[in-house]
Design a protein around this motif. Sequence first.
Motif, PDB file in Angstrom:
ATOM      1  N   UNK A 118       8.562  37.911  67.337  1.00 47.11           N
ATOM      2  CA  UNK A 118       7.568  36.895  67.667  1.00 47.11           C
ATOM      3  C   UNK A 118       8.295  35.581  67.920  1.00 47.11           C
ATOM      4  N   UNK A 119       7.553  34.586  68.334  1.00 46.06           N
ATOM      5  CA  UNK A 119       8.129  33.238  68.407  1.00 46.06           C
ATOM      6  C   UNK A 119       8.615  32.808  67.025  1.00 46.06           C
ATOM      7  N   UNK A 120       9.595  31.941  66.989  1.00 46.30           N
ATOM      8  CA  UNK A 120      10.083  31.451  65.715  1.00 46.30           C
ATOM      9  C   UNK A 120       9.072  30.537  65.035  1.00 46.30           C
ATOM     10  N   UNK A 121       9.110  30.521  63.687  1.00 44.38           N
ATOM     11  CA  UNK A 121       8.206  29.654  62.928  1.00 44.38           C
ATOM     12  C   UNK A 121       8.925  28.880  61.824  1.00 44.38           C
ATOM     13  N   UNK A 122      10.263  28.968  61.788  1.00 45.21           N
ATOM     14  CA  UNK A 122      11.005  28.171  60.800  1.00 45.21           C
ATOM     15  C   UNK A 122      12.420  27.967  61.315  1.00 45.21           C
ATOM     16  N   UNK A 217      22.981  25.848  62.441  1.00 46.09           N
ATOM     17  CA  UNK A 217      23.015  27.080  63.234  1.00 46.09           C
ATOM     18  C   UNK A 217      22.085  27.068  64.443  1.00 46.09           C
ATOM     19  N   UNK A 218      20.997  26.301  64.376  1.00 39.92           N
ATOM     20  CA  UNK A 218      19.994  26.355  65.436  1.00 39.92           C
ATOM     21  C   UNK A 218      19.148  27.615  65.372  1.00 39.92           C
ATOM     22  N   UNK A 219      19.220  28.342  64.254  1.00 43.74           N
ATOM     23  CA  UNK A 219      18.493  29.610  64.111  1.00 43.74           C
ATOM     24  C   UNK A 219      17.020  29.383  63.807  1.00 43.74           C
ATOM     25  N   UNK A 220      16.225  30.412  64.129  1.00 40.11           N
ATOM     26  CA  UNK A 220      14.803  30.408  63.799  1.00 40.11           C
ATOM     27  C   UNK A 220      14.420  31.742  63.183  1.00 40.11           C
ATOM     28  N   UNK A 238      -1.642  34.866  67.254  1.00 41.02           N
ATOM     29  CA  UNK A 238      -2.150  34.340  65.986  1.00 41.02           C
ATOM     30  C   UNK A 238      -1.206  33.273  65.444  1.00 41.02           C
ATOM     31  N   UNK A 239       0.096  33.495  65.542  1.00 36.67           N
ATOM     32  CA  UNK A 239       1.054  32.489  65.082  1.00 36.67           C
ATOM     33  C   UNK A 239       0.856  31.180  65.837  1.00 36.67           C
ATOM     34  N   UNK A 240       0.606  31.271  67.133  1.00 38.79           N
ATOM     35  CA  UNK A 240       0.318  30.064  67.917  1.00 38.79           C
ATOM     36  C   UNK A 240      -0.920  29.352  67.373  1.00 38.79           C
ATOM     37  N   UNK A 270       6.495  28.133  70.394  1.00 41.06           N
ATOM     38  CA  UNK A 270       7.736  28.556  71.020  1.00 41.06           C
ATOM     39  C   UNK A 270       7.470  29.812  71.852  1.00 41.06           C
ATOM     40  N   UNK A 271       8.285  30.078  72.864  1.00 35.46           N
ATOM     41  CA  UNK A 271       8.082  31.302  73.651  1.00 35.46           C
ATOM     42  C   UNK A 271       8.520  32.541  72.878  1.00 35.46           C
TER      43      UNK A 271
END
Length: 275
Positions: A118-122, A217-220, A238-240, A270-271
Amino acid sequence: MGEAGANCLQGGKMKTNSFFAAAVLLAASVCSVANAAEPLIIGADSSNPPWEYKDTDGNYIGFEIDLCNEIGRRLNMDVKVEDYGFPALFPGVSSGRIQAAISSLTITKERLKGASFTQGYYDSDLALVSRTGSGIEKLSQVSGKTIGAVSASVGEKWVKDNTQKYSIGDYRGYNTQDPLLLDAKAGRIDAAIGDISGIQFAIKKIKGLTVYEKIPTGDQFAIMLPKNSPLLPKINDVITQLKKDGYMAELHKKWFGVAPDANSSTVQERPIPTP
């Protein structure tokens, strides 16, 4: 009307009422089946606070547990969390034994070859943690030392990618975070590399450890699903919604005590990541 006619009429009414009642029950049963919540089987590492772990009663709690339960509620799906060690999440998803996986999973190009996210959320960074007073307070001081990380994690990848750069002496992998940190505390390894949020949460209870250096790191983090899973767009939508209606920001406050950055992936859409 005669008695026989009355009885006949009464019997007809009874039959009609009985038929109507049966029809109502049948319709209710059909609706119940149609609306029955489809189970969403999610694999998780049960010792990964504050993302997912078990309370004293054995119930799953944590940031991502709250997130998945809310996703299930909005999709009318019962959420069932199954306990997996971190490395086992990947074959569990690829084989289809579980429909999704959580455990502060970082989106990487390598992982996207065999799974969908999914798109990142953190937004996450790594941390160097060692025994308080150990003398290892900077990455420049790990030369010749034994460094640990959770197996198959981004922390492990970082150690392997940077072994030569920092002249790391040896590497040791662990199935979960707790034994990793306990070994660092006991001096069985010299230091550990891992997700900074999880480590900061854990060392509130595991005294004697200090986070000495943050490693950008730029990680999600995101939810991992089987490659091209039909659930991906549904869960992602739903996350959106959860970002737009403020749920994710409240979740961040609940588990980290502060509001997320306004430009972070916890707040901003995020995409869906692609390989």
